[in-house]
Design a protein around this motif. Sequence first.
Motif, PDB file in Angstrom:
ATOM      1  N   UNK A 195     -32.772 -59.694 -43.554  1.00 37.80           N
ATOM      2  CA  UNK A 195     -32.138 -60.187 -44.784  1.00 37.80           C
ATOM      3  C   UNK A 195     -33.171 -60.697 -45.778  1.00 37.80           C
ATOM      4  N   UNK A 216     -24.550 -60.571 -47.706  1.00 46.26           N
ATOM      5  CA  UNK A 216     -23.789 -61.649 -47.103  1.00 46.26           C
ATOM      6  C   UNK A 216     -24.202 -62.995 -47.676  1.00 46.26           C
ATOM      7  N   UNK A 242     -23.495 -68.222 -41.732  1.00 50.13           N
ATOM      8  CA  UNK A 242     -23.664 -66.934 -42.410  1.00 50.13           C
ATOM      9  C   UNK A 242     -22.366 -66.135 -42.350  1.00 50.13           C
ATOM     10  N   UNK A 243     -22.054 -65.451 -43.424  1.00 47.65           N
ATOM     11  CA  UNK A 243     -20.919 -64.557 -43.439  1.00 47.65           C
ATOM     12  C   UNK A 243     -21.232 -63.266 -42.700  1.00 47.65           C
ATOM     13  N   UNK A 244     -20.201 -62.453 -42.507  1.00 46.43           N
ATOM     14  CA  UNK A 244     -20.370 -61.220 -41.737  1.00 46.43           C
ATOM     15  C   UNK A 244     -20.940 -60.075 -42.570  1.00 46.43           C
ATOM     16  N   UNK A 245     -20.791 -60.123 -43.879  1.00 42.44           N
ATOM     17  CA  UNK A 245     -21.407 -59.108 -44.730  1.00 42.44           C
ATOM     18  C   UNK A 245     -20.432 -58.127 -45.338  1.00 42.44           C
ATOM     19  N   UNK A 278     -32.433 -65.981 -34.597  1.00 44.80           N
ATOM     20  CA  UNK A 278     -31.035 -65.614 -34.726  1.00 44.80           C
ATOM     21  C   UNK A 278     -30.780 -64.311 -33.984  1.00 44.80           C
ATOM     22  N   UNK A 319     -27.978 -60.976 -34.331  1.00 48.96           N
ATOM     23  CA  UNK A 319     -26.981 -60.369 -35.203  1.00 48.96           C
ATOM     24  C   UNK A 319     -26.255 -59.296 -34.415  1.00 48.96           C
ATOM     25  N   UNK A 331     -20.146 -56.943 -36.862  1.00 47.72           N
ATOM     26  CA  UNK A 331     -18.915 -57.670 -37.142  1.00 47.72           C
ATOM     27  C   UNK A 331     -19.042 -59.174 -37.091  1.00 47.72           C
ATOM     28  N   UNK A 332     -20.243 -59.658 -36.771  1.00 45.50           N
ATOM     29  CA  UNK A 332     -20.464 -61.105 -36.713  1.00 45.50           C
ATOM     30  C   UNK A 332     -21.592 -61.493 -37.651  1.00 45.50           C
ATOM     31  N   UNK A 333     -21.542 -62.710 -38.137  1.00 43.58           N
ATOM     32  CA  UNK A 333     -22.658 -63.204 -38.935  1.00 43.58           C
ATOM     33  C   UNK A 333     -23.825 -63.579 -38.044  1.00 43.58           C
ATOM     34  N   UNK A 334     -24.942 -63.846 -38.656  1.00 44.72           N
ATOM     35  CA  UNK A 334     -26.102 -64.315 -37.912  1.00 44.72           C
ATOM     36  C   UNK A 334     -25.749 -65.588 -37.154  1.00 44.72           C
ATOM     37  N   UNK A 394     -29.476 -57.338 -32.330  1.00 40.44           N
ATOM     38  CA  UNK A 394     -30.609 -57.348 -33.255  1.00 40.44           C
ATOM     39  C   UNK A 394     -31.047 -58.796 -33.405  1.00 40.44           C
ATOM     40  N   UNK A 454     -33.499 -61.727 -35.103  1.00 43.59           N
ATOM     41  CA  UNK A 454     -34.306 -62.040 -36.281  1.00 43.59           C
ATOM     42  C   UNK A 454     -34.969 -63.395 -36.132  1.00 43.59           C
TER      43      UNK A 454
END
Lengths: 111, 112
Positions: free
Chosen positions: A44, A89, A101-104, B35, B37, B40-43, B88, B90
């Motif tokens: 990001x 996001x 954090x949002x899902x995007x 983090x 990832x 369908x989910x946020x970090x 994933x 980060x």
Amino acid sequence: GESVGLHLPTLSVQEGDNSIINCAYSNSASDYFIWYKQESGKGPQFIIDIRSNMDKRQGQRVTVLLNKTVKHLSLQIAATQPGDSAVYFCAENSGYQKVTFGTGTKLQVIP
Amino acid sequence: DADVTQTPRNRITKTGKRIMLECSQTKGHDRMYWYRQDPGLGLRLIYYSFDVKDINKGEISDGYSVSRQAQAKFSLSLESAIPNQTALYFCATSDSWGETQYFGPGTRLLVL
């Protein structure tokens, strides 16, 4: 619990048009918001931020609007270009040790 | 962001194996984060560190450990990898908590 979410998982726009990506947040204590752009295979990247004492902030081709009354955040991209294709996001900071954090939303730019 | 690097970029491992993901930064930031990832989910925050002597658990620290070897280096370990740790990962840094975070390119981990 408190959460950050996005209304639209995928947004397709014609090249040259403006894009609007939305984010709803539920924590009224959040005082700092950030929009990130994530391109395929990359981490990001910061786009723009806004603090809760502001309603609007502009960058280069991007504008973030904050509506605290309805707990809504939006990212506007002017004259969308193919290079804008990515997942966007939002993130909210609701206090010490609490960044959500949002899902995007995936933005697809049609040439 | 070239200021934050992660190694390896991709890793395939088997259930039960120990693996380490490494992160280095040249931004001079004191604060570093790990983090994961998932689709369908946020970090989601695994661990974070405010300085070399400070390590804190995030919301999903079970099954993970970290080491802050220096201001510039923060590694994440999976002591005994399991398939649901496929994700994933980060690394990120920041000047201060909750402020803009600078992310590395990510490590794609597959646990078979």
